[in-house]
Design a protein around this motif. Structure first.
Motif, PDB file in Angstrom:
ATOM      1  N   TRP A 180     -53.448 -36.342 -76.548  1.00 13.80           N
ATOM      2  CA  TRP A 180     -52.172 -36.220 -76.294  1.00 13.80           C
ATOM      3  C   TRP A 180     -51.321 -34.856 -76.645  1.00 13.80           C
ATOM      4  N   TYR A 191     -39.595 -34.165 -66.618  1.00  8.71           N
ATOM      5  CA  TYR A 191     -41.063 -34.529 -66.659  1.00  8.71           C
ATOM      6  C   TYR A 191     -41.543 -35.216 -65.566  1.00  8.71           C
ATOM      7  N   CYS A 228     -51.769 -37.708 -72.293  1.00  8.64           N
ATOM      8  CA  CYS A 228     -50.412 -38.275 -72.660  1.00  8.64           C
ATOM      9  C   CYS A 228     -49.516 -37.253 -73.116  1.00  8.64           C
ATOM     10  N   TYR A 229     -48.366 -37.288 -72.618  1.00 10.42           N
ATOM     11  CA  TYR A 229     -47.113 -36.273 -72.980  1.00 10.42           C
ATOM     12  C   TYR A 229     -46.311 -36.898 -74.034  1.00 10.42           C
ATOM     13  N   GLY A 253     -44.329 -31.690 -75.905  1.00 16.19           N
ATOM     14  CA  GLY A 253     -43.758 -30.629 -75.924  1.00 16.19           C
ATOM     15  C   GLY A 253     -42.364 -30.708 -75.722  1.00 16.19           C
ATOM     16  N   HIS A 260     -42.750 -36.561 -76.059  1.00 19.19           N
ATOM     17  CA  HIS A 260     -41.343 -36.014 -76.089  1.00 19.19           C
ATOM     18  C   HIS A 260     -40.958 -36.441 -77.673  1.00 19.19           C
ATOM     19  N   THR A 303     -46.478 -26.689 -70.333  1.00 23.59           N
ATOM     20  CA  THR A 303     -46.871 -27.858 -70.960  1.00 23.59           C
ATOM     21  C   THR A 303     -46.821 -29.064 -69.802  1.00 23.59           C
ATOM     22  N   TRP A 304     -45.822 -29.383 -69.114  1.00 18.63           N
ATOM     23  CA  TRP A 304     -45.965 -30.412 -68.081  1.00 18.63           C
ATOM     24  C   TRP A 304     -47.139 -30.231 -67.332  1.00 18.63           C
ATOM     25  N   ARG A 333     -48.721 -42.623 -70.122  1.00 16.95           N
ATOM     26  CA  ARG A 333     -48.974 -41.198 -70.204  1.00 16.95           C
ATOM     27  C   ARG A 333     -47.527 -40.494 -71.041  1.00 16.95           C
ATOM     28  N   VAL A 383     -50.579 -31.031 -69.180  1.00 18.06           N
ATOM     29  CA  VAL A 383     -50.752 -32.660 -69.367  1.00 18.06           C
ATOM     30  C   VAL A 383     -50.954 -33.319 -67.847  1.00 18.06           C
ATOM     31  N   THR A 384     -50.175 -32.773 -67.063  1.00 19.02           N
ATOM     32  CA  THR A 384     -50.384 -33.535 -65.545  1.00 19.02           C
ATOM     33  C   THR A 384     -51.745 -33.259 -64.977  1.00 19.02           C
TER      34      THR A 384
END
Lengths: 425, 266
Positions: free
Chosen positions: A194, A232, A213-214, A197, A216, A203-204, A247, A207-208
């Motif tokens: 994970w 996002y 896993c992003y 961000g 917030h 950062t997007w 995610r 993780v993509t």
């Protein structure tokens, strides 16, 4: 839908006039404000609460890293995680996360997370964070313009150290090692990863592209979060990424009580302490280079969408009433029925599959947090399990998923939670 | 009439900008290389124009600053020194007199240490690069605009609304200016964060060029104690403390500043 128990390990005894006397609870806050014995009590309380959360069916127990602050006295999340790994049975150990640029060499993170994964029998989630400006750039002195590079290099080193069967040499820009041969190795190959961000487009992309896993992780509530989280998901979609809601992790302060009136009575002071006793000074918030020009442009474009500057000011000054914090989304408070409904809306609205429920805040008494944990575990979680149930979850360890599910299907042994504060039946 | 012209140079595939006054007919004075501070290039400021009356003045914008490319190749102080060595070589201008302001002083000292054949005389103005435990350099990155103003100007009330700087095409609103400022200062953190000291003091014994240390008496960014420290640490150094000035003596007392520099260089 998954639920992870979390709290900032906040020092609870700052004086009432602290916000008037200090403009920052980070970096240069006087250490004399804290009594180390009291800090120890706080640590022991959080271990007790999280052991309890493990019994009440939470999917994960979240620990984090901050430095030089009364807001979260957890300089090494791995230390608290080690206590939990040996004292719990089911829940994932959600380290969210290790500030990769602050470990020298970063193989330390590979070793410690592997230790935790072994100790917990494969229940670790490996969260990697950049760290706030206060943590990484001011307290630990990393040049802000290097932070992202350092974290990326360290992440590559850690993942490779877990993966490579033979010793290898690592010639990074920031870390040079002749012999990398980490002992122990994690049970999971590798643990789920994970990366939280704060809206940086880089950062997007990270993780993509890596299917992480992003997260917030903000306490500014739903309204402030919406433009970021929607941005996002739009970004993921435009990049052809995985739209699985598991995610997306989201923190939300929740205050559950038998009645709405109980909620206000039991939590209002602690919520106010949480929001007023954590001033973040502007001088530490945006060191040059921490955000790239691309992210700055995106931030200017988003502006204050969702939450006005005046709302932010009122929230931080304690001028908001308890129910206004609730209305603006800073907290979700009230009866289990109300909390369930609000969380369902939030999860569907923001496409959140991993809710990091913040069930202790500020100077809340332990017995209220314990009641919160029990009510949330017994009266909220089971009613929201259907959400995203048809989407696979590869971001929560298999071992903890199996154990939590097995315990949930076992006969319930719980009685009605005792309500603290002599609130009656 | 401005003699300083904006020129674009290509160095190792990156386009960089510089102000260049060109040679002065009949003058045999060494060309002057001006190295700017951490925030921005000052543009064709009057003090540079005055210095250009007697000699060629070259004032490059560092890679990664303003509209100059190549910032990603500069990771640390030595990269910037090498860049300047290459730039000076390409301009066929050696040996040079070097005037370095703030960050530019730190860079100029390193340039003189590593490329002694390139630097004839060195002027350090409010220079970063040393560290005194008893007189810590204030953190320039945590100052509010108002604090910074008071630290840089002796008479902050008389300071111009906006400091002179080399204009960047397309930067014409508040957001673009904020992005530009962050971009410039981000570059500076490679040399100044968390403390503006990169071991230069160990190397100063090898600085052969004579050094003039010009320091504003009220410098709030680099305290005046550093003027004496620089002069004491180099083989040939002396201090000129400027009254009525802080970190920007060349802007606040341009006539006095130019006179002091001219005296040292001639």
């Amino acid at each position: 839908m998954k639920f992870h128990w979390f709290a900032e390990v906040t020092y609870p005894d700052l004086p009432a006039d602290f916000p008037q006397r200090h403009d920052s609870s980070w970096v240069d806050i006087p250490a004399s404000l804290a009594d180390p014995r009291r800090v120890g009590e706080v640590y022991r309380m959080f271990v007790r609460l999280m052991v309890q959360a493990d019994r009440w069916g939470f999917d994960g127990l979240a620990v984090n890293e901050h430095h030089q602050t009364s807001f979260a006295m957890t300089p090494s999340p791995n230390l608290l995680a080690a206590s939990l790994a040996s004292m719990t049975e089911r829940a994932a150990i959600l380290v969210i996360g290790d500030s990769l640029a602050l470990y020298n060499p970063p193989t330390r993170v590979a070793e410690e997370l592997a230790y935790l994964d072994c100790l917990s029998d494969g229940r670790v989630i490996a969260g990697f964070v950049f760290g706030t400006p206060m943590d990484s750039t001011f307290s630990y002195g990393v040049p802000p313009v290097e932070l992202r590079d350092r974290v990326n290099e360290a992440r590559e080193l850690v993942l490779r150290a877990w993966r490579e069967p033979e010793p290898f040499a690592f010639n990074g820009r920031y870390t040079k090692l002749r012999y990398v041969n980490v002992w122990p190795r994690p049970i999971q190959q590798p643990p789920p990863i994970w990366v939280p961000g704060s809206g940086s487009v880089e950062t997007w992309d990270l993780v993509t592209d890596n299917d992480y896993c992003y997260g917030h992780l903000s306490f500014s509530g739903l309204r402030a979060a919406r433009p970021v989280v929607e941005g996002y998901w739009d970004h993921v979609a435009s990049r052809g990424g995985n739209l699985n809601p598991h995610r997306m992790a989201f923190t939300q302060i929740c205050c559950v009580a038998p009645t709405d009136a109980d909620a206000e009575r039991l939590y209002a002071d602690a919520v106010r302490y949480f929001y007023t006793h954590n001033p973040q000074a502007a001088r530490f918030l945006a060191p040059p280079g921490y955000h790239t020009p691309a992210t700055m442009v995106a931030q200017f474009a988003r502006g204050n969408a969702g939450l006005s500057a005046e709302d932010r000011r009122r929230a931080a000054s304690g001028e908001m009433s308890f129910w206004e914090y609730d209305e603006k989304g800073y907290i979700v408070a009230g009866t289990p029925e109300r909390v369930r409904q609000r969380l369902r809306e939030l999860a569907v609205d923001l496409r959140v599959g991993q809710l990091i429920a913040t069930l202790h805040m500020g100077d809340l008494a332990e017995e209220v947090a314990a009641m919160n944990t029990e009510l949330f575990g017994r009266e909220v979680i089971p009613y929201l399990r259907d959400l995203w149930a048809d989407e696979e979850d590869r971001w929560t360890p298999m071992a903890s998923q199996r154990r939590v599910a097995a315990a949930a299907s076992a006969p319930a042994a719980a009685s009605a939670p005792a309500m603290p504060g002599g609130g009656g039946a | 009439m401005s003699t300083l012209e904006l020129v674009e140079l290509e160095l190792d595939g990156a386009r960089v900008r510089a102000l260049d006054s060109g040679g002065v007919p009949g003058s045999d004075a060494a060309p002057l290389l001006y190295l700017h501070d951490a925030e921005h290039h000052p543009g064709p400021a009057p003090f540079l124009e005055a210095l250009a009356e007697r000699r060629r003045v070259i004032a490059p914008e560092y890679p990664g600053y303003g509209a100059s490319e190549g910032g990603e190749r500069i990771a640390e102080l030595s990269d910037l020194v090498l860049y300047l060595r290459r730039l000076a070589g390409g301009l066929d201008a050696a040996p040079l007199d070097v005037v370095g302001h703030g960050l530019g002083g730190m860079v100029g000292a390193e340039l003189a240490i590593w490329c002694p054949q390139l630097v004839r005389r060195l002027v350090l103005v409010g220079a970063y690069g040393l560290w005194l435990d008893d007189v810590p350099v204030p953190d320039p990155y945590t100052m509010s605009p108002d604090e910074r103003r008071r630290a840089q100007w002796h008479d902050a009330g008389a300071a111009p609304e906006q400091e002179p700087m080399l204009a960047v095409p397309g930067v014409d609103d508040e957001h673009a200016r904020a992005v530009l400022r962050a971009q410039n200062l981000a570059m500076s953190t490679k040399f100044l964060w968390p403390l503006p000291e990169r071991g230069t003091v160990r190397r100063l014994h090898a600085l052969e060029a004579p050094v003039l240390v010009v320091h504003g008496e009220a410098d709030g960014l680099v305290p005046p104690a550093y003027a004496e420290a620089w002069a004491a640490a180099v083989p040939q150094g002396r201090v000129e403390l400027m009254v009525g000035a802080a970190h920007l003596p060349m802007l606040e007392r341009p006539t006095d500043f130019v006179a002091v520099v001219e005296r040292f260089l001639s």
